[in-house]
Structure formats: structure tokens, C-alpha cells
Design a protein around this motif. Structure first.
Motif, short mmCIF file in Angstrom:
data_model
loop_
_atom_site.label_atom_id
_atom_site.label_comp_id
_atom_site.label_asym_id
_atom_site.label_seq_id
_atom_site.Cartn_x
_atom_site.Cartn_y
_atom_site.Cartn_z
N LEU A 252 0.84 -1.20 0.00
CA LEU A 252 0.00 0.00 0.00
C LEU A 252 0.88 1.25 0.00
CD1 LEU A 252 -2.75 -0.97 2.62
CD2 LEU A 252 -2.78 -1.26 0.13
N GLY A 253 0.40 2.27 -0.67
CA GLY A 253 1.10 3.54 -0.70
C GLY A 253 2.08 3.70 -1.85
N GLU A 254 2.32 2.63 -2.62
CA GLU A 254 3.24 2.76 -3.75
C GLU A 254 2.64 3.67 -4.81
OE1 GLU A 254 4.97 -0.78 -5.30
OE2 GLU A 254 5.19 -1.74 -3.33
N ARG A 255 3.52 4.31 -5.60
CA ARG A 255 3.10 5.35 -6.55
C ARG A 255 2.50 4.75 -7.81
NH1 ARG A 255 5.89 10.34 -6.26
NH2 ARG A 255 6.16 10.32 -8.52
N ILE A 256 1.62 5.55 -8.43
CA ILE A 256 1.01 5.21 -9.72
C ILE A 256 1.25 6.40 -10.65
CG2 ILE A 256 -1.13 4.73 -10.95
CD1 ILE A 256 -2.19 3.50 -8.34
N GLU A 257 1.83 6.13 -11.82
CA GLU A 257 2.15 7.17 -12.78
C GLU A 257 1.40 6.93 -14.08
OE1 GLU A 257 6.34 7.10 -13.21
OE2 GLU A 257 6.76 7.70 -11.14
N GLY A 258 0.99 8.01 -14.75
CA GLY A 258 0.24 7.90 -15.99
C GLY A 258 1.14 7.73 -17.21
N SER A 259 0.55 7.20 -18.28
CA SER A 259 1.29 7.05 -19.54
C SER A 259 0.81 8.03 -20.60
CB SER A 259 1.13 5.62 -20.07
OG SER A 259 -0.20 5.40 -20.51
N GLY A 260 -0.38 8.56 -20.43
CA GLY A 260 -0.89 9.52 -21.41
C GLY A 260 -1.62 8.91 -22.59
#
Length: 603
Positions: A71-79
């Protein structure tokens, strides 16, 4: 295309994992992300897709194993939405359900793939000899042909303008080598902006590609399988299902169709099947010869594998990856055959993800939207006029694996709503070693009347007549079989015994066909020549029965038994067929003459 925020080098959008439930991840801080956007989840940067948005929260299905995530790990977008690369380099490729090249990953990673590993679907550094067909100053529209690449000996890759680009060509690459990641043209659009046209384009897999016009399915997809071409034909751009229980031959039948059907491109999707079956495909296809060119079959084939031991969410995406690639080659003006093996495993993936999303289940636990998802898939088939004015088609043939061979279960039943060709496999036929085990009683084709003119004009003027007469004999034989099972064959009148014996010839001399050897591929002309001789025997035999000739004399000759061996002859060996027919006629004439002399003696 699906809308999603544009990817930039300073993209600061970040979410955080709030709950982990297998391949389903819940996240917070997702307000600025887009629906259906691809994201990188956690420290391992696992690939996922946003499937639900609720204010600041989002639900993500992850296409890789989430074991070890916290829990708490980052999520990044790809666009961008889940998309595939389309361009030279796809033919002969072997990809997973989300388009990663498994061959390249094997070289890079070995037998075990590191979670979160990324690899371009088409190597951007590979060079291709591009031959341009337009020049600077010409006006082009969406889908226009820009150039060609001889991708393999069997495949001329036609480079088409992406659907969202049109205008005046201000620069076109000369005939030279261009990398897959390179630019082949620059176009000034209606707004006066210069748009670059890449050799390799991207397309979201859940969005169907556009075309000009849908055509009627009045031209058959010849498969080389007699039971299909003769009784239950499929049209180019048609849809078909092959349901059957374990061991009835679904996968082998699809392999046969992939090998021998008159499609210029084959896309084979191993969706949730056992790994050893995909291994067989990988071992067989590179050494198989294309029946029309003698070249390796892989020079016009694309394989997509998401086997039963691979992440379940990627299995759900695999059929969309496959159909998007198929549509791309359709847009070049090619006839494409797509094999999905099997849609039942795909539906099971939907069921598992739906359960983890805590959605209310419908019948047998499948989600209520199962029918609409099946419709979305099968409705992307069709024969069309492409944007560049060519005729192309995508034919979808999906295997269904109903538990216990029950054709009333939800996946089979809903599939029948959206397909027009049903090749039901019979367990009893398979147990009797009759292959293909396609039941002539449960199967049907709604394309038969639409392709009849083509068959009658190109193969046999009597195609419709032969087909209907053969089906009538098989149906009549089924009624006779019920009597035989009760009281035996000896009590039957000779005309019914003749029907029974003719049905035996149809089943064993025409419908039965080995998957290996010289009879693996049977051109329609050869098949109808066999069927014509069987029905000729029936017509002559019926005349003799009505004259009082015993059925034992009519069928008691090797001239009749030889009919079941005609399938072993080459379709070009017309002399063998002529000798067999002459031998048969001589036998029947002799039997008739003897009966006439007997009647004369009695008188």
C-alpha cells in the motif's frame, strides 16, 4: 481514439495504491487521470489500465502479477489508452496479450520475465526498404496508400496514412531504408500545421478502426475442410464459433483453418489455453508450408499468446490486441482470418475480474455485461471498403469450451446470438475417431444462401443441389438410426437401407478428413467431385431398388467401396475420378441388366 491526458516530460500526475485485490488495484489521488488510461503501478512499474473512476479514486486492472506490492506505492500515468504499434515487423511475430514481443523478451530476460519489463512491440531500430507511391505536392486523405515494404516473401506491407491525418504532402521519403521509428512523410493539414507521418503508428485496441462501407458477405472463405466448405460455409468477413467439450478437436480444427484457409493474413490468439498447445503452434507453424506458395506459413501469420498460467487481466485484453492487428491488415486490402482459442477462457477472465470488483454476478457467476462484450468483439468482423478504396475483410472464428460439452451454458448461448456460423463438435464423433467432429445435426451456416452463387459460378453449378441432397440424406439417416437401434437393420425396406448406406459413404468418404497427410487440404472442386459421385450412386441405386434389385447386390462391389478412398487422390488427378466413376457405372449397369434378364426369364 480514446481520450486521455497528453503525456509530457514534466507529467507530475501521481496516485497511490490504497487497496490490492489480486490483479485489481484501488488507488487515490487519481482525479487528473483519464478513463481507460494506461498507468504504471508501484515500484515495479507494472502495466495497468484504469477501468473505473469515482472522483479522486480509481480502480485499475493490472496486467502482471501484483505479488509483493505494498500500500502507498506510486502510480504514474502514460498519457494513452492501451494501444499497439502497427507497422512493418508484425508478421511472423509472437506477442503476449498486451502486445509485448515474447521473442525479444526471451533474448533480453531469459525464461523468466522480470515484472514491469517493457519492450517495444516493433523494434524502432530495424530498417525497412520503403518504396513511396506518392510525391510532394499531392493531396492525400485518411487511409491513403503512401508506400510499400516487402515485409516477407508472402506479405507486401502497404503503408497507409493514419485515419486522423489528411492534407497536402510537403515531403515524402525517397526510396530508401527507413527505421521502424522513422518518419516517411510530412503533411500540411487543413489548419496549416505540418504533421509528421511515422512508419509505425499507434492505435488503441478497444477502438475499432474506420472504413468507408460495409459489404455483403457473399464471397466464401475457402477453408479446404470439406464439412465446412460443403455443408456449413463461412463468408469472408463472417463470424463462426467452434464449441465442443474436452478432446473433441477445437484446437486442431482451428489449426487446420489457420493453415489452409484462403486468408492472406492469419492472426492466431491463444487465449487462456494450455502452454503446451501454444508450444505446438510455435513448433508447427514455422515449418509448415503455405499451400499456395510453398513458403513458410509464418510469413503471413501473427501469434498472440496469453496462456492459462499468465496474468488473467492480460487474457481479457488479448482478443482486443488481436482484432486491432487484424483490422490494420484489413485496411491494406487483405483478407484476414482471426482465430480466438478460446473465448470461454476469455469470459472466465472477465468473471474473475468482475468478482474482484464485487459486481453483482449474473448466470453462473459471469458478469451481466458478458453479452455486450461478446458483441463488441464479433461485430468488429466484416468485409468492407477500406478508406483507401480497397476491399478487405476480417473473419473471426472463435473456439468455445463449454464445461461438459453443454451448449446451453452462458458463453455458448450468448455467442450464438452474434455469430452466423455454428460448427458444433460432437463428443460421440470424436470418440469414434471421426474428425473433424463437426456435427451435421447441430451445426448450421446462415451464409450458405449468400455464397451459393459464388460456389455455383466458380466450383460446381450443382453446389446448392448437392448440399441440400446430402443434408437431407443425413437427416433421414438419423431417423433410420433410431429404428436400427431398436429393432436392427434387417427389418428395414431396401430404400431405407440404401439411405443408410449412402449416409455411411457421405460420413466416411466425404465428411471425414485427416488433419495430417495428403487429405489435410481438400479444394472445393475435389470435395464436390466426391460428393457428386456418392449422390450419383444414390440416384442410380434408388432406381435399381425400385426395379426390385436387392440392396446387397447394389452395394456388394469394390466399385462402391472405392468411393471412400477418393479422398486420398490429388485434386489434379482427374483420371482417377473418371476411372472410379466408370467402374461404378459398369457395376450398376451390370446389376440392372441381370435383373432385367431375370424378369425376362420369368415372363
Amino acid at each position: 481514439m480514446d481520450s486521455a491526458p497528453n503525456k509530457t516530460s514534466t507529467d507530475s500526475r501521481t496516485g497511490f495504491v490504497s487497496m490490492i485485490n489480486g490483479p485489481v488495484i484501488h488507488a487515490t489521488g487519481m482525479r487528473d487521470f483519464g478513463m481507460r488510461e494506461m498507468v504504471h503501478v508501484g515500484d515495479m512499474r507494472l502495466l495497468g489500465e484504469i477501468i473505473r473512476m469515482d472522483g479522486d479514486e480509481a480502480t485499475i486492472q493490472v496486467y502482471e502479477e501484483t505479488q509483493g506490492m505494498r500500500l502507498g506505492e506510486r502510480i504514474e500515468g502514460s498519457g494513452e489508452a492501451l494501444s499497439v504499434s502497427l507497422g512493418p515487423g508484425l508478421i511472423g511475430g509472437f506477442f503476449d496479450g498486451i502486445g509485448r514481443p515474447l521473442g525479444a523478451l526471451l533474448e533480453k530476460e531469459g525464461m523468466y520475465i522480470t515484472p514491469g519489463i517493457e519492450a517495444p512491440m516493433i523494434s524502432p531500430d530495424r530498417l525497412w526498404d520503403v518504396t513511396p507511391v506518392v510525391a510532394a505536392g499531392e493531396m492525400i486523405s485518411s487511409g491513403a496508400l503512401l508506400g510499400t515494404v516487402q515485409e516477407t516473401a508472402l506479405m507486401l506491407h502497404r503503408i497507409i496514412c493514419p485515419p486522423d491525418i489528411e492534407g497536402e504532402v510537403v515531403w515524402m521519403t525517397p526510396a530508401t531504408k527507413v527505421s521502424s521509428g522513422g518518419i516517411i512523410a510530412k503533411v500540411r493539414n487543413a489548419l496549416g500545421r505540418i504533421v509528421e507521418v511515422p512508419l509505425t503508428q499507434r492505435w488503441p485496441v478497444r477502438t475499432s478502426r474506420p472504413y468507408r462501407e460495409r459489404l455483403l458477405p457473399n464471397e466464401p472463405l475457402v477453408t479446404g475442410q470439406r464439412v465446412i466448405d460443403g455443408l456449413f460455409p463461412i463468408a469472408k468477413g463472417g463470424t463462426a464459433a467452434i464449441p465442443g467439450g474436452f478432446g473433441t478437436g477445437k484446437t486442431v480444427t482451428q489449426h487446420q483453418l489457420a493453415k489452409w484457409s484462403e486468408a492472406q493474413v492469419v492472426v492466431y490468439i491463444g487465449c487462456g489455453e494450455r502452454g503446451n498447445e501454444m508450444t505446438d503452434v510455435l513448433e508447427q507453424f514455422p515449418v509448415l508450408e503455405d499451400p499456395r506458395s510453398g513458403r513458410p506459413l509464418m510469413e503471413r501469420t501473427i501469434l498472440i499468446a496469453n496462456t492459462s498460467n499468465m496474468p488473467v487481466a492480460a487474457r481479457e485484453a488479448s482478443i482486443y490486441t488481436g482484432i486491432t492487428i487484424a483490422e490494420y491488415f484489413r485496411d491494406m486490402g487483405y483478407d484476414v482470418a482471426l482465430m480466438a482459442d478460446s473465448t470461454s477462457r476469455w469470459a472466465e477472465a472477465l468473471r474473475e475480474i468482475s468478482g474482484r470488483l464485487e459486481e453483482i454476478p449474473a448466470e453462473e457467476g459471469f458478469p451481466a455485461y458478458l453479452p455486450s462484450r461478446l458483441a463488441e468483439f464479433y461485430e468488429r468482423a466484416g468485409r468492407v471498403v477500406t478508406q483507401c478504396g480497397e476491399n478487405g475483410s476480417v473473419s473471426i472464428i472463435g473456439a468455445v469450451s463449454p464445461p461438459g460439452g453443454d451448449f446451453t451454458e452462458p458463453v455458448t448461448r450468448h455467442t450464438k446470438r452474434f455469430i452466423r456460423c455454428f460448427w458444433g463438435l460432437d463428443k460421440n464423433l470424436a470418440n469414434a475417431r471421426h474428425f473433424p467432429a463437426i456435427s451435421w445435426l447441430e451445426s448450421y451456416s446462415e451464409y450458405a444462401s449468400e455464397v451459393e452463387d459464388w460456389f455455383q459460378g466458380n466450383v460446381d453449378p450443382k453446389w446448392g443441389e448437392l448440399r441440400e441432397k446430402a443434408r437431407a440424406i443425413l437427416l433421414e439417416d438419423e431417423k433410420i438410426q433410431q429404428v436400427i437401434r431398436l429393432v436392427g437393420e434387417d427389418v428395414l425396406p431396401d430404400d431405407q437401407r440404401l439411405v443408410n448406406y449412402t449416409a455411411f459413404l457421405v460420413k466416411n468418404g466425404y465428411l471425414q478428413q485427416a488433419a495430417f497427410g495428403s487429405d489435410s487440404y481438400s479444394p472445393p472442386a475435389k470435395g464436390f467431385a466426391i460428393l457428386d459421385m456418392i449422390l450419383h450412386f444414390y440416384d442410380r441405386g434408388l432406381e435399381l431398388v425400385r426395379q426390385g434389385v436387392p440392396i446387397s447386390l447394389i452395394k456388394g462391389s469394390d466399385a462402391v467401396e472405392d468411393i471412400t478412398h477418393l479422398r486420398e487422390f490429388s485434386s489434379e488427378d482427374k483420371s482417377s475420378f473418371e476411372r472410379a466413376r466408370k467402374k461404378l457405372d459398369n457395376h450398376l449397369n451390370r446389376v440392372g441388366s441381370e435383373r432385367t434378364r431375370e424378369e425376362g426369364g420369368i415372363k
